[in-house]
Design an enzyme around this catalytic site. Structure first.
Site, mmCIF file in Angstrom:
data_model
loop_
_atom_site.group_PDB
_atom_site.id
_atom_site.type_symbol
_atom_site.label_atom_id
_atom_site.label_comp_id
_atom_site.label_asym_id
_atom_site.label_seq_id
_atom_site.Cartn_x
_atom_site.Cartn_y
_atom_site.Cartn_z
ATOM 1 N N SER A 50 -5.037 -8.397 -2.876
ATOM 2 C CA SER A 50 -6.260 -8.167 -2.159
ATOM 3 C C SER A 50 -7.195 -8.728 -2.704
ATOM 4 C CB SER A 50 -6.590 -6.473 -1.862
ATOM 5 O OG SER A 50 -7.411 -6.722 -0.756
ATOM 6 N N ASP A 195 -2.530 -6.891 3.945
ATOM 7 C CA ASP A 195 -2.869 -6.571 2.546
ATOM 8 C C ASP A 195 -1.936 -5.824 1.999
ATOM 9 O OD1 ASP A 195 -4.472 -5.566 0.433
ATOM 10 O OD2 ASP A 195 -6.180 -5.623 1.610
#
Length: 352
Positions: A50, A195
């Site tokens: 991320s 993510d």
């Protein structure tokens, strides 16, 4: 000794590891007496999830003028958050209303985020990064983890190579914050990705496994692992409120709990692993112990909260000043010991 740098996910809280990286790069310049020293020079392998994946790509992105050197310093990497954080996490009035009603598919405009990523990375590809890395995402259709591996991009060509801007978009497609990233490899293979924080907020364990796989004879006690976190959350949730809230209303809380739990579990396992081989000093984890002074949300990017994050990052650097200097000295000494040796070169020619 092989050296790994791992950087956690955490949205705008990427400011915290960003500031730690700036401090470490400054110490490396001082200890090496080289004003051009960069983070990329002192680690053999990188892992990011991320916001940590974005920082990893920034640190490893090659310069257009000099492809053997990094395009961005640690300070320039941090500036992405300071200059564009509020822009990326800016919610329109209509989206704010829709989000409160549970109707919004994504809170923030992905196109704005993608525009920032394109500005920083342009047409640079995963295969062009300066050092091997692993960056995590999750394929929602195949229901399996997806790792962007720079060495695979080199050895397998366009099928597993991607534009860096797409890698960053995919690894940071946090559920409810941004829409699922539908990206394509250079060979035009489609990937619908979320993510990587849904399973590896702290990617340090993934990085360690990747290195031990690549070097079959390498043992954990010959690997130095520096893991940078985005802060340990101690926020509690009220039982009655949780019980009475709608499923949609508690999604952000569930994401927060899940990501924190995954990061803490990885840290615990790594501590035990390094203790078991008698090398606890070879695993270093740095992050704030508390986030009480700030708004913890991944998207809490108001100017006032960014100022608070900078203050917390500065305090974390101050509290770990001795440790950061020690790490810099170790890295510089290791580089002197290894000289011009490049132990990962074989990955660039494997399967070619």
């Amino acid at each position: 000794m092989k050296k790994i740098l791992s950087i956690d996910g955490g949205g705008i809280r990427g400011i915290i590891p960003g500031m730690l990286l700036v401090a470490l790069e400054d110490r490396l310049k001082r200890e090496s007496k080289n004003p051009d020293a960069a983070i990329v020079d002192y680690f053999d392998f990188f892992a990011g999830t991320s916001t940590g994946g974005i920082l990893t790509c920034l640190l490893l992105c090659p310069s257009e003028e000099n492809p053997g050197r990094p395009r961005f310093s640690a300070k320039a990497a941090l500036d992405l958050y300071l200059k564009h954080g509020n822009e990326i996490f800016k919610m329109t009035f209509l989206k704010r209303i829709r989000a409160k009603l549970g109707l919004a598919g994504e809170r923030y405009n992905s196109q704005i985020f993608e525009g920032v990523l394109k500005k920083y990375f342009g047409e640079t590809k995963l295969s062009q990064l300066l050092k091997p890395c692993i960056i995590s995402a999750y394929n929602i259709e195949l229901r399996k983890t997806h790792f962007f591996r720079q060495q695979n991009a080199i050895s397998r060509g366009d099928v597993r190579d991607f534009y860096l801007r797409d890698v960053c978009r995919a690894t940071s497609a946090a559920p409810t914050y941004f829409s699922v990233a539908e990206i394509h490899s250079l060979a035009n293979v489609r990937y619908p990705l979320l993510d990587g924080g849904v399973f590896a907020t702290n990617p340090a364990l993934s990085g360690l496994i990747e290195v031990t796989k690549a070097f079959n004879q390498t043992r954990i006690n010959d690997i130095y692992l520096l893991s940078l976190g985005t802060g340990r959350s101690k926020r509690s949730y009220d039982y009655d409120h949780f019980k009475k809230s709608s499923a949609l209303a508690i999604v952000p809380a569930l994401i927060d709990i899940m990501m924190s739990g995954v990061a803490e579990t990885s840290d615990f396992f790594l501590q035990q692993l390094y203790h078991s081989v008698g090398k606890p000093e070879n695993y270093v984890r740095i992050e704030p112990d508390s986030l009480e002074s700030i708004k913890e949300g991944l998207d809490a990017a108001s100017p006032s909260n960014i100022e608070k994050l900078v203050a917390l990052g500065d305090r974390t650097v101050s509290e770990n000043e001795g440790l950061i200097t020690l790490i810099a000295k170790l890295l510089v000494e290791e580089q002197k010991h290894n000289g011009s040796q490049k132990p990962w070169d074989f990955l660039r020619i494997r399967r070619q």
